[in-house]
Every structure is written in structure tokens, then in C-alpha cells.
Scaffold this motif. Structure first.
Motif, short mmCIF file in Angstrom:
data_model
loop_
_atom_site.label_atom_id
_atom_site.label_comp_id
_atom_site.label_asym_id
_atom_site.label_seq_id
_atom_site.Cartn_x
_atom_site.Cartn_y
_atom_site.Cartn_z
N SER A 46 0.87 -1.17 0.00
CA SER A 46 0.00 0.00 0.00
C SER A 46 0.90 1.22 0.00
CB SER A 46 -0.87 0.03 1.26
OG SER A 46 -1.62 -1.15 1.35
N THR A 47 0.84 2.01 -1.07
CA THR A 47 1.71 3.18 -1.17
C THR A 47 0.86 4.45 -1.19
OG1 THR A 47 1.70 3.41 -3.58
CG2 THR A 47 3.21 1.78 -2.65
N THR A 48 1.51 5.59 -1.04
CA THR A 48 0.76 6.84 -1.08
C THR A 48 1.23 7.72 -2.22
OG1 THR A 48 2.28 7.83 0.49
CG2 THR A 48 0.27 6.92 1.39
N TYR A 49 0.27 8.47 -2.74
CA TYR A 49 0.57 9.39 -3.83
C TYR A 49 -0.21 10.68 -3.58
CZ TYR A 49 1.23 11.11 -8.57
OH TYR A 49 1.58 11.86 -9.66
N PRO A 50 0.50 11.78 -3.31
CA PRO A 50 -0.20 13.03 -3.03
C PRO A 50 -0.88 13.60 -4.28
CG PRO A 50 2.18 13.27 -2.71
CD PRO A 50 1.95 11.93 -3.31
N THR A 51 -2.11 14.03 -4.15
CA THR A 51 -2.83 14.66 -5.25
C THR A 51 -3.38 15.99 -4.75
OG1 THR A 51 -4.96 13.70 -4.64
CG2 THR A 51 -3.59 12.40 -6.15
N GLU A 66 1.81 9.59 -15.12
CA GLU A 66 2.68 10.13 -14.04
C GLU A 66 3.40 9.00 -13.31
OE1 GLU A 66 0.46 12.76 -11.39
OE2 GLU A 66 -0.59 13.58 -13.14
N LEU A 67 2.67 7.89 -13.07
CA LEU A 67 3.29 6.76 -12.35
C LEU A 67 4.38 6.11 -13.20
CD1 LEU A 67 0.15 5.19 -10.63
CD2 LEU A 67 1.74 6.90 -9.74
N VAL A 68 4.17 6.08 -14.51
CA VAL A 68 5.19 5.54 -15.42
C VAL A 68 6.45 6.40 -15.30
CG1 VAL A 68 5.80 5.17 -17.85
CG2 VAL A 68 3.54 4.48 -17.00
N GLU A 69 6.25 7.73 -15.23
CA GLU A 69 7.41 8.62 -15.11
C GLU A 69 8.14 8.40 -13.78
OE1 GLU A 69 5.57 12.40 -15.97
OE2 GLU A 69 5.34 11.81 -18.08
N LEU A 70 7.41 7.90 -12.77
CA LEU A 70 8.04 7.61 -11.47
C LEU A 70 8.68 6.23 -11.45
CD1 LEU A 70 5.35 9.00 -8.98
CD2 LEU A 70 7.49 10.08 -9.71
N GLY A 71 8.54 5.46 -12.54
CA GLY A 71 9.23 4.17 -12.61
C GLY A 71 8.34 2.94 -12.65
N LEU A 72 7.01 3.14 -12.76
CA LEU A 72 6.11 1.98 -12.84
C LEU A 72 6.45 1.13 -14.07
CD1 LEU A 72 3.51 0.63 -11.65
CD2 LEU A 72 2.24 1.94 -13.36
N ILE A 125 4.77 6.29 -3.27
CA ILE A 125 4.83 5.35 -4.40
C ILE A 125 6.15 5.47 -5.14
CG2 ILE A 125 3.61 6.85 -6.10
CD1 ILE A 125 2.18 4.16 -6.97
N ALA A 126 6.70 6.68 -5.27
CA ALA A 126 7.96 6.85 -6.01
C ALA A 126 9.07 6.03 -5.35
CB ALA A 126 8.35 8.32 -6.07
N GLU A 127 9.15 6.14 -4.02
CA GLU A 127 10.17 5.39 -3.29
C GLU A 127 9.93 3.88 -3.43
OE1 GLU A 127 10.21 6.04 0.98
OE2 GLU A 127 11.74 4.47 1.27
N SER A 128 8.68 3.47 -3.35
CA SER A 128 8.36 2.04 -3.43
C SER A 128 8.76 1.48 -4.80
CB SER A 128 6.87 1.82 -3.21
OG SER A 128 6.47 2.43 -1.99
N LEU A 129 8.43 2.21 -5.87
CA LEU A 129 8.77 1.74 -7.22
C LEU A 129 10.28 1.62 -7.39
CD1 LEU A 129 6.20 3.88 -9.28
CD2 LEU A 129 6.04 1.43 -8.76
#
Ligand code: AMP
Ligand code: ZN
Ligand code: FE
Ligand code: FE
Length: 292
Positions: free
Chosen positions: A64-69, A212-218, A176-180
Motif C-alpha cells: 500500500s503506497t501513497t501518492y499526493p494529489t 505520471e506513475l510511469v514517469e516515477l518508474g512503474l 509510491i515513487a520510493e516504493s517503485l
């Protein structure tokens, strides 16, 4: 048929690793991934059993990760799956998982205190007694049923434990960025779990969020899932193609904790994950091995 999203009783499923392996073998699954929440304990028990049974077993986890919006500055919760198709994560990843387990335990203590304020008298010991190597909200739900506060798991979530319920307490999850990043550095492959649960988004917003998640490494996206309608599946397969993501899929099997979901085939047969998705996962991993 394969299933890349399953839970054992090491997290909030009800099948033991042995029962899950047996079921996968009797269904003739080509590959099975165990993706317990925050723990590899179920996978570790299943590993030799799968080997003995000739079942391809993939090491996995669900975080379970977090992503600020803008709507939720302290972060919306996004579930991420991770796979180590040809091995296991490095030790520093496992150490990080132990930190996550501690933050879960802290959430559980606060959840007990919050429920007490609402007049619900249950103890952490009672809940942990039915938990596996981690204790999750479905275990709280079972204790609420046993003590007569609610009749069903789903009403436990609606009345007490769900994100919109009065008992809900926020967990201190990893960004989420750290988790990825940690998944990739440990030799794993990430996949966005059940994207249909990203929230009430228009298709344009959903696509932008995935980008955006792909840009973070998904690296992947769950195309097949028991909560996905056929049109969702088509849309997520399009995102996979457009963003170069690995397509993955699974039932999200939890045994009796989600009684309408079957291993491999989901709800009334609404999941059918092609074997090629396991092959693609193995292939991605061997490409990675050759590069590094
Ligand atoms: P936790 O990781 O402890 O926050 O628990 C999350 C788990 O609770 C999810 O992975 C689901 O298995 C389960 N869950 C969440 N919401 C619901 C719901 N509304 N009804 C039933 N189970 C739920
Ligand atoms: Zn679960
Ligand atoms: Fe999930
Ligand atoms: Fe899950």
C-alpha cells in the motif's frame, strides 16, 4: 491459466500456502504468484511445496503506497504489486519490508484505540491471534463479527473499517515513487494493482495518473482482475501498449475472506489470465539480468 495476484493466511487470505499450492495444482495453473500484503512469509512456506509439486511459483508482494494529489495532499492510497520471477528480493528490500510491518502494527494500535472511542471493545491481542505474519483489516472484521458488532465482512468495512467509515485511521505508508524505486533496485518488477480502484476518475484523469506513475518508474499494470469489467480490461491493455508497460493479471484470491473470488477464474469466471503474461514477466526479468 495463471494467477499473479493471490493472498495466503500469512496476510489476509484464509488458505495456507499448502492449500493454495494444492488448489493451483488441481486447477492446472501454468504459474502462480503469491502477493501477500507486506510479507514474504507465505511465499517462503510455499516455495519448497511448489517445487515438489512441479508448480511454477513466483515471489511477489502487494504494497500500500501513497501518492499526493491536489484533492488529497496527504496522499491517496495506491496498491502496487511487485514480482521477482526468477529469484527473491535483496536483503535491503526485506529490511525495508520489516519497517513497513512496524508501521502497520502502529496503525493497528491506533485503530484499536479509535474503535474503543466508538464503543467497540476489541483488543490487539484478539485480532493478532487470527492474523498471520501480518494483521490486516479483514482480521479486525472477523473479530467484529465474532463479537457480534456486525454480521458480515463488508458491513464491518462500511460501518467501521473502510476509508469512509468513522473508525478509519490513516496508515503511515511509503510514497509510491520510493516504493517503485526500491522494487526495481531489488531486482523486482512493479505492476499497478487493480487500477479500477484508483478512485472516481474520468478516463482522461486516469490515463494522466498512469502516465505520471510511469514517469516515477512503474513497469507494469494489472489488466485482468476480478473487479475489472471487460471495458476496463480493454482500457488497461491500451495503457500497457501506449506506455510500454508489462500487462499482468490475477484474481486477488483471499479464500473465505472474499468468498465470491475463485483462484484463477475470479468472480463467476470473469478472470482468465493468459499464460503468456507469466512468460513476459520471466522474459522481462532475464532481459534485466542481461543488462546488469
Ligand atoms: P489493510 O492492508 O490492513 O489496510 O487491509 C486492506 C485489505 O482489506 C484489502 O487488501 C482488502 O483485502 C480488504 N478490504 C478493504 N476494503 C474492503 C471492503 N470494503 N470490503 C472487504 N474487504 C476490504
Ligand atoms: Zn487483502
Ligand atoms: Fe489490493
Ligand atoms: Fe490483493
Amino acid at each position: 491459466m495463471i494467477d499473479l495476484h493471490t493472498h495466503t493466511n500469512a496476510s489476509d487470505g484464509t488458505y495456507t500456502p499448502q492449500e493454495l499450492v494444492n488448489e493451483a495444482v488441481s486447477l492446472g495453473l501454468y504459474a502462480l504468484a503469491i502477493t501477500d500484503h507486506d510479507t514474504f512469509a507465505g511465499y517462503h512456506v510455499a516455495r519448497p511445496l511448489a517445487q515438489a509439486a512441479g508448480l511454477r511459483l513466483i515471489c511477489g508482494i502487494e504494497l500500500s503506497t501513497t501518492y499526493p494529489t491536489p484533492q488529497k495532499p496527504d496522499g491517496k492510497t495506491i496498491h502496487v504489486l511487485a514480482y521477482w520471477p526468477t529469484g527473491e528480493p535483496h536483503e535491503d528490500f526485506c529490511a525495508w519490508i520489516r519497517e513497513l510491518q512496524e508501521s502497520r502494527r502502529d496503525r493497528n494500535r491506533r485503530l484499536i484505540a479509535r474503535l474503543r472511542e466508538l464503543g467497540v471493545n476489541i483488543t490487539l491481542e484478539e485480532v493478532e491471534a487470527i492474523g498471520g505474519s501480518i494483521t490486516a483489516r479483514p482480521h479486525f472484521a472477523r473479530v467484529l463479527i465474532e463479537k457480534g458488532y456486525v454480521d458480515t465482512i463488508s458491513s464491518a468495512f462500511t460501518r467501521y473499517l473502510g476509508e469512509c467509515a468513522p473508525g478509519f485511521v490513516q496508515r503511515d505508508s511509503a510514497p509510491i515513487a520510493e516504493s517503485l524505486q526500491r522494487i526495481q533496485q531489488s531486482g523486482g518488477v512493479s505492476s499497478l494493482a487493480h487500477p479500477v480502484r484508483l478512485g472516481n476518475l474520468t478516463h482522461a484523469e486516469e490515463r494522466a495518473l498512469v502516465q505520471e506513475l510511469v514517469e516515477l518508474g512503474l513497469q507494469g499494470i494489472e489488466v485482468h482482475h476480478s473487479d475489472h469489467q471487460p471495458e476496463d480490461r480493454i482500457r488497461y491493455a491500451q495503457y500497457a501498449e501506449e506506455f510500454g508497460l508489462l500487462a499482468t493479471g490475477g484474481s486477488d484470491f483471499h479464500g473465505a475472506n472474499k468468498p465470491n473470488i475463485r483462484l484463477g477464474s475470479g468472480k463467476s469466471g470473469n478472470v482468465a489470465v493468459p499464460d503468456e503474461m507469466a512468460d513476459a514477466l520471466y522474459a522481462l526479468r532475464s532481459e534485466y539480468l542481461h543488462q546488469s
